[in-house]
Design a protein around this motif. Structure first.
Motif, PDB file in Angstrom:
ATOM      1  N   HIS A  28       7.638   2.188   3.835  1.00  0.00           N
ATOM      2  CA  HIS A  28       6.509   1.300   3.548  1.00  0.00           C
ATOM      3  C   HIS A  28       6.556   0.103   4.494  1.00  0.00           C
ATOM      4  O   HIS A  28       7.513  -0.076   5.271  1.00  0.00           O
ATOM      5  CB  HIS A  28       6.499   0.879   2.081  1.00  0.00           C
ATOM      6  CG  HIS A  28       7.711   0.119   1.657  1.00  0.00           C
ATOM      7  ND1 HIS A  28       7.914  -1.202   2.007  1.00  0.00           N
ATOM      8  CD2 HIS A  28       8.793   0.493   0.928  1.00  0.00           C
ATOM      9  CE1 HIS A  28       9.061  -1.607   1.497  1.00  0.00           C
ATOM     10  NE2 HIS A  28       9.614  -0.600   0.850  1.00  0.00           N
ATOM     11  N   LYS A  66      -0.436   8.720   5.024  1.00  0.00           N
ATOM     12  CA  LYS A  66       0.126   8.127   3.807  1.00  0.00           C
ATOM     13  C   LYS A  66       0.812   9.227   3.014  1.00  0.00           C
ATOM     14  O   LYS A  66       0.216  10.278   2.769  1.00  0.00           O
ATOM     15  CB  LYS A  66      -0.991   7.491   2.986  1.00  0.00           C
ATOM     16  CG  LYS A  66      -0.486   6.654   1.832  1.00  0.00           C
ATOM     17  CD  LYS A  66      -1.640   6.068   1.048  1.00  0.00           C
ATOM     18  CE  LYS A  66      -2.123   7.066   0.010  1.00  0.00           C
ATOM     19  NZ  LYS A  66      -3.224   6.586  -0.829  1.00  0.00           N
ATOM     20  N   SER A  68       3.026   8.361   0.098  1.00  0.00           N
ATOM     21  CA  SER A  68       3.169   7.980  -1.312  1.00  0.00           C
ATOM     22  C   SER A  68       2.692   6.552  -1.518  1.00  0.00           C
ATOM     23  O   SER A  68       2.437   5.820  -0.561  1.00  0.00           O
ATOM     24  CB  SER A  68       4.628   8.106  -1.755  1.00  0.00           C
ATOM     25  OG  SER A  68       5.401   7.084  -1.164  1.00  0.00           O
ATOM     26  N   GLU A  69       2.584   6.188  -2.785  1.00  0.00           N
ATOM     27  CA  GLU A  69       2.080   4.869  -3.126  1.00  0.00           C
ATOM     28  C   GLU A  69       2.798   4.406  -4.381  1.00  0.00           C
ATOM     29  O   GLU A  69       2.709   5.056  -5.417  1.00  0.00           O
ATOM     30  CB  GLU A  69       0.578   4.975  -3.381  1.00  0.00           C
ATOM     31  CG  GLU A  69      -0.135   3.674  -3.264  1.00  0.00           C
ATOM     32  CD  GLU A  69      -1.651   3.841  -3.286  1.00  0.00           C
ATOM     33  OE1 GLU A  69      -2.155   4.873  -2.832  1.00  0.00           O
ATOM     34  OE2 GLU A  69      -2.301   2.919  -3.788  1.00  0.00           O
ATOM     35  N   GLN A  70       3.551   3.344  -4.253  1.00  0.00           N
ATOM     36  CA  GLN A  70       4.295   2.821  -5.397  1.00  0.00           C
ATOM     37  C   GLN A  70       4.135   1.322  -5.483  1.00  0.00           C
ATOM     38  O   GLN A  70       4.389   0.629  -4.507  1.00  0.00           O
ATOM     39  CB  GLN A  70       5.783   3.160  -5.270  1.00  0.00           C
ATOM     40  CG  GLN A  70       6.104   4.594  -5.611  1.00  0.00           C
ATOM     41  CD  GLN A  70       7.564   4.909  -5.377  1.00  0.00           C
ATOM     42  OE1 GLN A  70       8.311   4.083  -4.858  1.00  0.00           O
ATOM     43  NE2 GLN A  70       7.984   6.090  -5.762  1.00  0.00           N
ATOM     44  N   ARG A  72       1.764  -0.818  -5.388  1.00  0.00           N
ATOM     45  CA  ARG A  72       0.926  -1.406  -4.342  1.00  0.00           C
ATOM     46  C   ARG A  72       1.565  -1.334  -2.956  1.00  0.00           C
ATOM     47  O   ARG A  72       1.190  -2.077  -2.055  1.00  0.00           O
ATOM     48  CB  ARG A  72       0.580  -2.864  -4.676  1.00  0.00           C
ATOM     49  CG  ARG A  72       0.017  -3.046  -6.087  1.00  0.00           C
ATOM     50  CD  ARG A  72      -0.716  -4.331  -6.230  1.00  0.00           C
ATOM     51  NE  ARG A  72       0.114  -5.482  -5.868  1.00  0.00           N
ATOM     52  CZ  ARG A  72      -0.359  -6.716  -5.756  1.00  0.00           C
ATOM     53  NH1 ARG A  72      -1.636  -6.940  -5.963  1.00  0.00           N
ATOM     54  NH2 ARG A  72       0.437  -7.703  -5.445  1.00  0.00           N
ATOM     55  N   ARG A  73       2.561  -0.480  -2.780  1.00  0.00           N
ATOM     56  CA  ARG A  73       3.139  -0.297  -1.447  1.00  0.00           C
ATOM     57  C   ARG A  73       2.887   1.131  -0.993  1.00  0.00           C
ATOM     58  O   ARG A  73       3.276   2.076  -1.668  1.00  0.00           O
ATOM     59  CB  ARG A  73       4.644  -0.571  -1.470  1.00  0.00           C
ATOM     60  CG  ARG A  73       4.980  -2.029  -1.602  1.00  0.00           C
ATOM     61  CD  ARG A  73       6.470  -2.250  -1.531  1.00  0.00           C
ATOM     62  NE  ARG A  73       6.789  -3.624  -1.874  1.00  0.00           N
ATOM     63  CZ  ARG A  73       7.052  -4.034  -3.120  1.00  0.00           C
ATOM     64  NH1 ARG A  73       7.071  -3.171  -4.114  1.00  0.00           N
ATOM     65  NH2 ARG A  73       7.311  -5.304  -3.356  1.00  0.00           N
ATOM     66  N   LYS A  74       2.250   1.250   0.170  1.00  0.00           N
ATOM     67  CA  LYS A  74       1.993   2.574   0.723  1.00  0.00           C
ATOM     68  C   LYS A  74       3.116   2.951   1.671  1.00  0.00           C
ATOM     69  O   LYS A  74       3.523   2.136   2.496  1.00  0.00           O
ATOM     70  CB  LYS A  74       0.690   2.570   1.525  1.00  0.00           C
ATOM     71  CG  LYS A  74      -0.571   2.573   0.696  1.00  0.00           C
ATOM     72  CD  LYS A  74      -1.770   2.640   1.640  1.00  0.00           C
ATOM     73  CE  LYS A  74      -3.073   2.349   0.907  1.00  0.00           C
ATOM     74  NZ  LYS A  74      -4.204   2.232   1.824  1.00  0.00           N
ATOM     75  N   SER A  75       3.582   4.176   1.555  1.00  0.00           N
ATOM     76  CA  SER A  75       4.555   4.676   2.527  1.00  0.00           C
ATOM     77  C   SER A  75       3.861   5.632   3.477  1.00  0.00           C
ATOM     78  O   SER A  75       3.003   6.411   3.071  1.00  0.00           O
ATOM     79  CB  SER A  75       5.703   5.380   1.813  1.00  0.00           C
ATOM     80  OG  SER A  75       6.533   4.422   1.208  1.00  0.00           O
ATOM     81  N   TYR A  76       4.249   5.546   4.728  1.00  0.00           N
ATOM     82  CA  TYR A  76       3.652   6.389   5.762  1.00  0.00           C
ATOM     83  C   TYR A  76       4.716   7.228   6.458  1.00  0.00           C
ATOM     84  O   TYR A  76       5.901   6.897   6.440  1.00  0.00           O
ATOM     85  CB  TYR A  76       2.958   5.528   6.818  1.00  0.00           C
ATOM     86  CG  TYR A  76       1.723   4.828   6.322  1.00  0.00           C
ATOM     87  CD1 TYR A  76       0.482   5.444   6.375  1.00  0.00           C
ATOM     88  CD2 TYR A  76       1.807   3.532   5.809  1.00  0.00           C
ATOM     89  CE1 TYR A  76      -0.659   4.791   5.931  1.00  0.00           C
ATOM     90  CE2 TYR A  76       0.670   2.875   5.357  1.00  0.00           C
ATOM     91  CZ  TYR A  76      -0.552   3.509   5.417  1.00  0.00           C
ATOM     92  OH  TYR A  76      -1.672   2.863   4.977  1.00  0.00           O
TER      93      TYR A  76
ATOM     94  N   ASP B  65      -7.962  -5.302  -0.634  1.00  0.00           N
ATOM     95  CA  ASP B  65      -7.069  -4.173  -0.843  1.00  0.00           C
ATOM     96  C   ASP B  65      -5.731  -4.695  -1.379  1.00  0.00           C
ATOM     97  O   ASP B  65      -5.117  -5.558  -0.754  1.00  0.00           O
ATOM     98  CB  ASP B  65      -6.893  -3.499   0.533  1.00  0.00           C
ATOM     99  CG  ASP B  65      -5.888  -2.372   0.500  1.00  0.00           C
ATOM    100  OD1 ASP B  65      -5.443  -1.998  -0.594  1.00  0.00           O
ATOM    101  OD2 ASP B  65      -5.565  -1.866   1.592  1.00  0.00           O
ATOM    102  N   HIS B  67      -2.900  -3.471  -1.317  1.00  0.00           N
ATOM    103  CA  HIS B  67      -1.802  -3.204  -0.373  1.00  0.00           C
ATOM    104  C   HIS B  67      -1.716  -4.294   0.689  1.00  0.00           C
ATOM    105  O   HIS B  67      -0.644  -4.608   1.183  1.00  0.00           O
ATOM    106  CB  HIS B  67      -1.995  -1.854   0.303  1.00  0.00           C
ATOM    107  CG  HIS B  67      -2.114  -0.730  -0.677  1.00  0.00           C
ATOM    108  ND1 HIS B  67      -3.323  -0.180  -1.018  1.00  0.00           N
ATOM    109  CD2 HIS B  67      -1.180  -0.099  -1.418  1.00  0.00           C
ATOM    110  CE1 HIS B  67      -3.130   0.759  -1.925  1.00  0.00           C
ATOM    111  NE2 HIS B  67      -1.847   0.828  -2.187  1.00  0.00           N
TER     112      HIS B  67
END
Lengths: 113, 180
Positions: A28, A66, A68-70, A72-76, B65, B67
């Motif tokens: 992330h 992308k 995953s999303e945990q 409010r943090r997106k992992s790429y 957003d 994020h």
């Protein structure tokens, strides 16, 4: 498979290059910032505004995705195209460095850093 | 606990967000920390310890957003407020080091292009509307007196010269960034 138009992506900016390298391990945003600072030996720091924009651009270009999303943090992670573009960039950088080394050798002793 | 606040009215031009950031930093050094601001350019400051605080503005109109906010907060930035599409971020300085939210010219320029596109969207229709009215007004002004002529000139400046000036100033900032 490798019908990528590399000219569309290369050369990568210094920040983009380090972001892609750091994404060799899916992560992330904040982890990327820390990793870039470490692997660039403190030469490059990436601010959150710059990174947020880079994520959006790279995702649109299909170089990252992308995963995953945990909280409010997106992992790429890198896509296949992202990996190919990065490998091609590294190949070109190696040519640049070789050319630079040849130049350094041509200098009188002591002037090369 | 009693907190002391002050209010200040201050106009800033959209192409001078760096001056506004500097002003907020100067206020913090005197112990006045930004609490709120509104669309009428009235800033409320709350009194505290004088501190070196970096303020940075990001133009991001529309719904935010989550994020985006999380990424800034992870990086140690505090979201102070958002008004008229502007996000106000601050971060305490460590050993006099100013942090940046944009760390290269390209991404900073992209924020200015966002500002530019919204400015164009807002200003151009107003200008076109006025331009169509001006034709009608000018024939009246020519047959009328100095008052009609004054209105005509005033409207031209407000509706055409001013918007063009704003766009030119934003473009100049982007151009300057390009040259590093």
């Amino acid at each position: 498979m490798s019908d990528i138009n590399y000219a569309k992506y290369l050369p990568l900016s210094e920040a983009t290059y380090y972001v892609l390298v750091a994404l060799g391990e899916p992560s992330h945003g904040y982890a990327i910032m820390q990793r870039v600072a470490a692997i660039s030996e403190g030469k490059v720091s990436i601010g959150p505004g710059t990174l947020y924009g880079a994520f959006a651009t790279l995702e649109k270009q299909g170089l990252i995705v992308k995963i995953s999303e945990q909280e409010r943090r997106k992992s790429y992670a890198l896509t296949e195209n992202g990996r190919l573009v990065l490998v091609e960039q590294i190949r070109r950088l190696e040519i640049m460095v070789r050319a630079g080394h040849a130049f350094q050798k041509s200098l009188p002793n002591g002037t090369a850093a | 606990m009693n907190t002391t606040t002050i209010r200040k009215f201050k106009l800033h031009f959209v192409w001078q967000e760096d001056k506004e950031e500097q002003w907020l930093h100067d206020m913090a050094r005197q112990g006045w920390h930004l609490q709120t601001a509104n669309m009428l350019c009235i800033y409320t400051f709350v009194q505290g310890q004088p501190a070196d605080v970096t303020y940075r503005l990001d133009y991001r109109p529309g719904v935010q957003d989550p994020h985006y906010v999380q990424l800034f907060e992870d990086a140690g930035w505090e979201r102070v407020l958002h008004v008229m599409g502007w996000e106000y971020w601050r971060k305490s300085q460590v050993q006099g080091q100013e942090a940046e939210i944009f760390t290269d010219a390209a991404s900073k320029a992209r924020q200015l292009w966002r500002l530019m596109s919204v400015s164009v969207a807002v200003l151009i229709p107003a200008t076109i509307m006025l331009a169509t009215n001006l034709r009608h007004m000018s024939s009246e002004a020519l047959s009328g007196g100095t008052f009609e002529l004054g209105v005509l000139i005033g409207a031209s400046i407000a509706g055409i010269v001013l918007p063009l000036y704003v766009l030119a100033r934003i473009l100049m900032r982007i151009h300057k960034l390009g040259r590093g």
